[in-house]
Scaffold this motif. Structure first.
Motif, PDB file in Angstrom:
ATOM      1  N   ARG A 165       2.968   9.400   4.538  1.00  0.00           N
ATOM      2  CA  ARG A 165       2.917   7.963   4.313  1.00  0.00           C
ATOM      3  C   ARG A 165       2.840   7.130   5.582  1.00  0.00           C
ATOM      4  O   ARG A 165       2.466   5.959   5.523  1.00  0.00           O
ATOM      5  CB  ARG A 165       4.147   7.520   3.503  1.00  0.00           C
ATOM      6  CG  ARG A 165       4.285   8.204   2.153  1.00  0.00           C
ATOM      7  CD  ARG A 165       3.032   8.076   1.330  1.00  0.00           C
ATOM      8  NE  ARG A 165       3.170   8.674   0.012  1.00  0.00           N
ATOM      9  CZ  ARG A 165       2.152   8.962  -0.788  1.00  0.00           C
ATOM     10  NH1 ARG A 165       0.922   8.706  -0.387  1.00  0.00           N
ATOM     11  NH2 ARG A 165       2.356   9.509  -1.964  1.00  0.00           N
ATOM     12  N   SER A 166       3.209   7.726   6.727  1.00  0.00           N
ATOM     13  CA  SER A 166       3.204   6.892   7.926  1.00  0.00           C
ATOM     14  C   SER A 166       2.678   7.571   9.184  1.00  0.00           C
ATOM     15  O   SER A 166       1.872   6.989   9.899  1.00  0.00           O
ATOM     16  CB  SER A 166       4.613   6.356   8.189  1.00  0.00           C
ATOM     17  OG  SER A 166       4.579   5.408   9.223  1.00  0.00           O
ATOM     18  N   LEU A 167       3.141   8.781   9.491  1.00  0.00           N
ATOM     19  CA  LEU A 167       2.770   9.377  10.775  1.00  0.00           C
ATOM     20  C   LEU A 167       1.275   9.674  10.862  1.00  0.00           C
ATOM     21  O   LEU A 167       0.609   9.284  11.830  1.00  0.00           O
ATOM     22  CB  LEU A 167       3.589  10.648  11.028  1.00  0.00           C
ATOM     23  CG  LEU A 167       5.113  10.478  11.089  1.00  0.00           C
ATOM     24  CD1 LEU A 167       5.775  11.784  11.544  1.00  0.00           C
ATOM     25  CD2 LEU A 167       5.520   9.319  11.993  1.00  0.00           C
TER      26      LEU A 167
ATOM     27  N   VAL B 200       4.905   8.394  17.171  1.00  0.00           N
ATOM     28  CA  VAL B 200       4.705   9.480  16.201  1.00  0.00           C
ATOM     29  C   VAL B 200       5.233  10.793  16.769  1.00  0.00           C
ATOM     30  O   VAL B 200       5.942  11.554  16.091  1.00  0.00           O
ATOM     31  CB  VAL B 200       3.216   9.615  15.831  1.00  0.00           C
ATOM     32  CG1 VAL B 200       2.965  10.905  15.052  1.00  0.00           C
ATOM     33  CG2 VAL B 200       2.763   8.416  15.002  1.00  0.00           C
ATOM     34  N   GLY B 201       4.893  11.070  18.029  1.00  0.00           N
ATOM     35  CA  GLY B 201       5.382  12.288  18.663  1.00  0.00           C
ATOM     36  C   GLY B 201       6.902  12.314  18.748  1.00  0.00           C
ATOM     37  O   GLY B 201       7.540  13.338  18.469  1.00  0.00           O
ATOM     38  N   SER B 202       7.504  11.188  19.121  1.00  0.00           N
ATOM     39  CA  SER B 202       8.962  11.115  19.247  1.00  0.00           C
ATOM     40  C   SER B 202       9.647  11.355  17.909  1.00  0.00           C
ATOM     41  O   SER B 202      10.635  12.093  17.825  1.00  0.00           O
ATOM     42  CB  SER B 202       9.378   9.747  19.793  1.00  0.00           C
ATOM     43  OG  SER B 202       8.884   9.546  21.105  1.00  0.00           O
ATOM     44  N   ILE B 203       9.144  10.740  16.845  1.00  0.00           N
ATOM     45  CA  ILE B 203       9.748  10.881  15.519  1.00  0.00           C
ATOM     46  C   ILE B 203       9.650  12.329  15.043  1.00  0.00           C
ATOM     47  O   ILE B 203      10.624  12.903  14.538  1.00  0.00           O
ATOM     48  CB  ILE B 203       9.073   9.929  14.515  1.00  0.00           C
ATOM     49  CG1 ILE B 203       9.420   8.481  14.859  1.00  0.00           C
ATOM     50  CG2 ILE B 203       9.482  10.257  13.086  1.00  0.00           C
ATOM     51  CD1 ILE B 203       8.591   7.449  14.105  1.00  0.00           C
ATOM     52  N   ALA B 204       8.475  12.938  15.215  1.00  0.00           N
ATOM     53  CA  ALA B 204       8.305  14.322  14.781  1.00  0.00           C
ATOM     54  C   ALA B 204       9.227  15.253  15.557  1.00  0.00           C
ATOM     55  O   ALA B 204       9.804  16.196  14.993  1.00  0.00           O
ATOM     56  CB  ALA B 204       6.845  14.740  14.964  1.00  0.00           C
TER      57      ALA B 204
ATOM     58  N   SER C 124       0.837  -1.197   0.000  1.00  0.00           N
ATOM     59  CA  SER C 124       0.000   0.000   0.000  1.00  0.00           C
ATOM     60  C   SER C 124       0.873   1.249   0.000  1.00  0.00           C
ATOM     61  O   SER C 124       2.064   1.212   0.285  1.00  0.00           O
ATOM     62  CB  SER C 124      -0.905   0.008   1.240  1.00  0.00           C
ATOM     63  OG  SER C 124      -0.116   0.042   2.404  1.00  0.00           O
ATOM     64  N   GLU C 125       0.254   2.392  -0.289  1.00  0.00           N
ATOM     65  CA  GLU C 125       0.975   3.652  -0.321  1.00  0.00           C
ATOM     66  C   GLU C 125       1.234   4.192   1.072  1.00  0.00           C
ATOM     67  O   GLU C 125       2.066   5.077   1.244  1.00  0.00           O
ATOM     68  CB  GLU C 125       0.199   4.677  -1.149  1.00  0.00           C
ATOM     69  CG  GLU C 125       0.123   4.331  -2.630  1.00  0.00           C
ATOM     70  CD  GLU C 125      -0.573   5.412  -3.431  1.00  0.00           C
ATOM     71  OE1 GLU C 125      -0.960   6.423  -2.817  1.00  0.00           O
ATOM     72  OE2 GLU C 125      -0.728   5.246  -4.638  1.00  0.00           O
ATOM     73  N   THR C 126       0.494   3.734   2.062  1.00  0.00           N
ATOM     74  CA  THR C 126       0.707   4.171   3.432  1.00  0.00           C
ATOM     75  C   THR C 126       0.946   2.972   4.328  1.00  0.00           C
ATOM     76  O   THR C 126       0.535   1.859   4.020  1.00  0.00           O
ATOM     77  CB  THR C 126      -0.509   4.963   3.955  1.00  0.00           C
ATOM     78  OG1 THR C 126      -1.654   4.111   3.957  1.00  0.00           O
ATOM     79  CG2 THR C 126      -0.770   6.182   3.091  1.00  0.00           C
ATOM     80  N   ALA C 127       1.612   3.225   5.443  1.00  0.00           N
ATOM     81  CA  ALA C 127       1.907   2.152   6.398  1.00  0.00           C
ATOM     82  C   ALA C 127       1.710   2.696   7.800  1.00  0.00           C
ATOM     83  O   ALA C 127       2.514   3.492   8.292  1.00  0.00           O
ATOM     84  CB  ALA C 127       3.325   1.633   6.204  1.00  0.00           C
ATOM     85  N   ALA C 128       0.631   2.280   8.459  1.00  0.00           N
ATOM     86  CA  ALA C 128       0.320   2.749   9.805  1.00  0.00           C
ATOM     87  C   ALA C 128       1.002   1.838  10.818  1.00  0.00           C
ATOM     88  O   ALA C 128       0.392   0.911  11.342  1.00  0.00           O
ATOM     89  CB  ALA C 128      -1.196   2.771  10.021  1.00  0.00           C
ATOM     90  N   THR C 129       2.273   2.098  11.091  1.00  0.00           N
ATOM     91  CA  THR C 129       3.062   1.181  11.912  1.00  0.00           C
ATOM     92  C   THR C 129       3.451   1.733  13.272  1.00  0.00           C
ATOM     93  O   THR C 129       4.081   1.023  14.057  1.00  0.00           O
ATOM     94  CB  THR C 129       4.343   0.787  11.165  1.00  0.00           C
ATOM     95  OG1 THR C 129       5.156   1.951  10.969  1.00  0.00           O
ATOM     96  CG2 THR C 129       4.024   0.173   9.808  1.00  0.00           C
ATOM     97  N   PHE C 130       3.114   3.004  13.578  1.00  0.00           N
ATOM     98  CA  PHE C 130       3.560   3.619  14.826  1.00  0.00           C
ATOM     99  C   PHE C 130       2.384   3.925  15.735  1.00  0.00           C
ATOM    100  O   PHE C 130       1.283   4.224  15.265  1.00  0.00           O
ATOM    101  CB  PHE C 130       4.322   4.919  14.548  1.00  0.00           C
ATOM    102  CG  PHE C 130       5.552   4.733  13.699  1.00  0.00           C
ATOM    103  CD1 PHE C 130       6.686   4.127  14.217  1.00  0.00           C
ATOM    104  CD2 PHE C 130       5.571   5.161  12.380  1.00  0.00           C
ATOM    105  CE1 PHE C 130       7.810   3.950  13.434  1.00  0.00           C
ATOM    106  CE2 PHE C 130       6.691   4.990  11.596  1.00  0.00           C
ATOM    107  CZ  PHE C 130       7.820   4.381  12.116  1.00  0.00           C
TER     108      PHE C 130
ATOM    109  N   LEU D 185       8.210  15.447   4.796  1.00  0.00           N
ATOM    110  CA  LEU D 185       6.933  15.504   4.101  1.00  0.00           C
ATOM    111  C   LEU D 185       6.430  14.104   3.770  1.00  0.00           C
ATOM    112  O   LEU D 185       5.248  13.776   3.964  1.00  0.00           O
ATOM    113  CB  LEU D 185       7.084  16.325   2.818  1.00  0.00           C
ATOM    114  CG  LEU D 185       5.813  16.654   2.044  1.00  0.00           C
ATOM    115  CD1 LEU D 185       4.861  17.488   2.892  1.00  0.00           C
ATOM    116  CD2 LEU D 185       6.169  17.383   0.753  1.00  0.00           C
ATOM    117  N   SER D 186       7.332  13.267   3.307  1.00  0.00           N
ATOM    118  CA  SER D 186       6.949  11.913   2.924  1.00  0.00           C
ATOM    119  C   SER D 186       6.520  11.080   4.128  1.00  0.00           C
ATOM    120  O   SER D 186       5.508  10.377   4.079  1.00  0.00           O
ATOM    121  CB  SER D 186       8.109  11.229   2.198  1.00  0.00           C
ATOM    122  OG  SER D 186       7.755   9.925   1.804  1.00  0.00           O
ATOM    123  N   ILE D 187       7.265  11.163   5.214  1.00  0.00           N
ATOM    124  CA  ILE D 187       6.935  10.318   6.369  1.00  0.00           C
ATOM    125  C   ILE D 187       5.663  10.793   7.051  1.00  0.00           C
ATOM    126  O   ILE D 187       4.902   9.983   7.604  1.00  0.00           O
ATOM    127  CB  ILE D 187       8.109  10.233   7.361  1.00  0.00           C
ATOM    128  CG1 ILE D 187       7.875   9.058   8.315  1.00  0.00           C
ATOM    129  CG2 ILE D 187       8.295  11.516   8.150  1.00  0.00           C
ATOM    130  CD1 ILE D 187       9.050   8.750   9.209  1.00  0.00           C
TER     131      ILE D 187
END
Length: 304
Positions: A171-173, A58-62, A47-53, A166-168
């Motif tokens: 596509r994920s966050l 999500v907060g930590s990555i951002a 898929s184009e997106t991956a909901a893995t977090f 922008l991509s992450i």
């Protein structure tokens, strides 16, 4: 030189959001199918997106990605001599520091932001710490790049940074937050977690709009730099002495001609002169038959 990230990141946010729920469901179905069959082969989502977090990850990555942006842009402010680059870097510092305050408050890291980097902690996802480690390589490169190449290197790094964020986000966050908010686990979770999820969605939506603008600005400014500023000399251009010293070859040749012979040149010239002279003298004095005859005549004459 830093590699420019691939830029198929201009896809519509609305479109990716609409496709996210469908694609996530199909991915989860495929993953559950492999688990039900007992297969040990991992399923790679298509898929184009991956909901893995989860929300905390999500907060930590951002936070980490924005913090690394601030560090690199502060370095740019101190090193660049280009007013446009300095303005861009100052704007990045101001924007992302404000985003950091909000993100840290939402995620509960405002008292201890370094908790986001605690990759060994059981409750923290390791991804944020790994992003911090790899972004450190870019920061080190910016610290060590020669002055004449700094602006181009920094702006190229900015293209990479903005495209990656922008991509992450797309596509994920954001898909991860949406997926967790609608899952049964999230509905049963404590109110603070649900509140953080919603606030993060709002903050990342605003941040995404700014990042998209920053990417366009970085691309435009990098183009101006590469069109107007020639690359500075590189340490590995040893074959071209002009590149090493910063002087054109013709100027170096003229400067060399104007200088008296020194060092190797002087020794070579002196050696040639003295060799010729001494060779001639020794040939006349010791190697010539006449000198031997004269010497012999004198000795024999004396003996007689």
């Amino acid at each position: 030189m830093l590699a420019i990230a691939s830029v198929p990141v201009f896809a519509s946010w609305a479109c990716s959001g609409e496709q996210g729920s469908e694609n996530t469901s199909s991915s989860e179905g495929a993953l559950k199918g492999s688990q039900n069959t007992g297969s040990t082969t991992p399923v790679i989502p298509t898929s184009e997106t991956a909901a893995t977090f989860d929300t905390k990850a999500v907060g930590s990555i951002a936070i980490v990605l924005n913090n690394d942006e601030v560090t690199q842009s502060q370095l740019a402010v101190s090193r660049t001599q280009n007013n446009d680059v300095k303005t861009y870097a100052n704007n990045m510092v101001t924007q992302r520091q404000q985003a950091l305050k909000t993100l840290e408050s939402i995620s509960g890291f405002d008292d201890n932001p370094q908790e986001t980097l605690n990759v060994g902690s059981a409750e923290n996802d390791r991804t944020a710490g790994e992003f911090a480690r790899t972004d450190g390589f870019t920061t080190n490169d910016l610290q060590n790049v020669i002055a004449g190449n700094f602006d181009f290197t920094y702006m190229t790094a900015e293209i990479n940074n903005q495209a990656k964020l922008l991509s992450i986000i797309d596509r994920s966050l954001m898909p991860s937050l949406t997926n967790e908010a609608t899952s049964g686990d999230a509905q049963d979770a404590a109110a603070p977690v649900a509140g953080a999820n919603k606030q993060l969605q709002t903050e990342l939506t605003q941040l995404r709009a700014q990042v998209a603008t920053d990417l366009v600005n970085a691309l435009n400014l990098q183009k101006v730099i590469r069109d107007t500023e020639p690359p500075a000399g590189r340490a590995d251009a040893g074959a071209d002495s002009g590149a090493d010293s910063g002087q054109p070859d013709a100027a170096q040749d003229a400067a060399a001609d104007a200088q008296p012979d020194t060092g190797a040149d002087a020794e070579t010239d002196a050696g040639a002169d003295s060799g010729a002279d001494s060779g001639a003298d020794s040939g006349a004095d010791s190697g010539h038959a006449d000198s031997g005859a004269d010497s012999g005549a004198t000795d024999s004459g004396g003996g007689g």
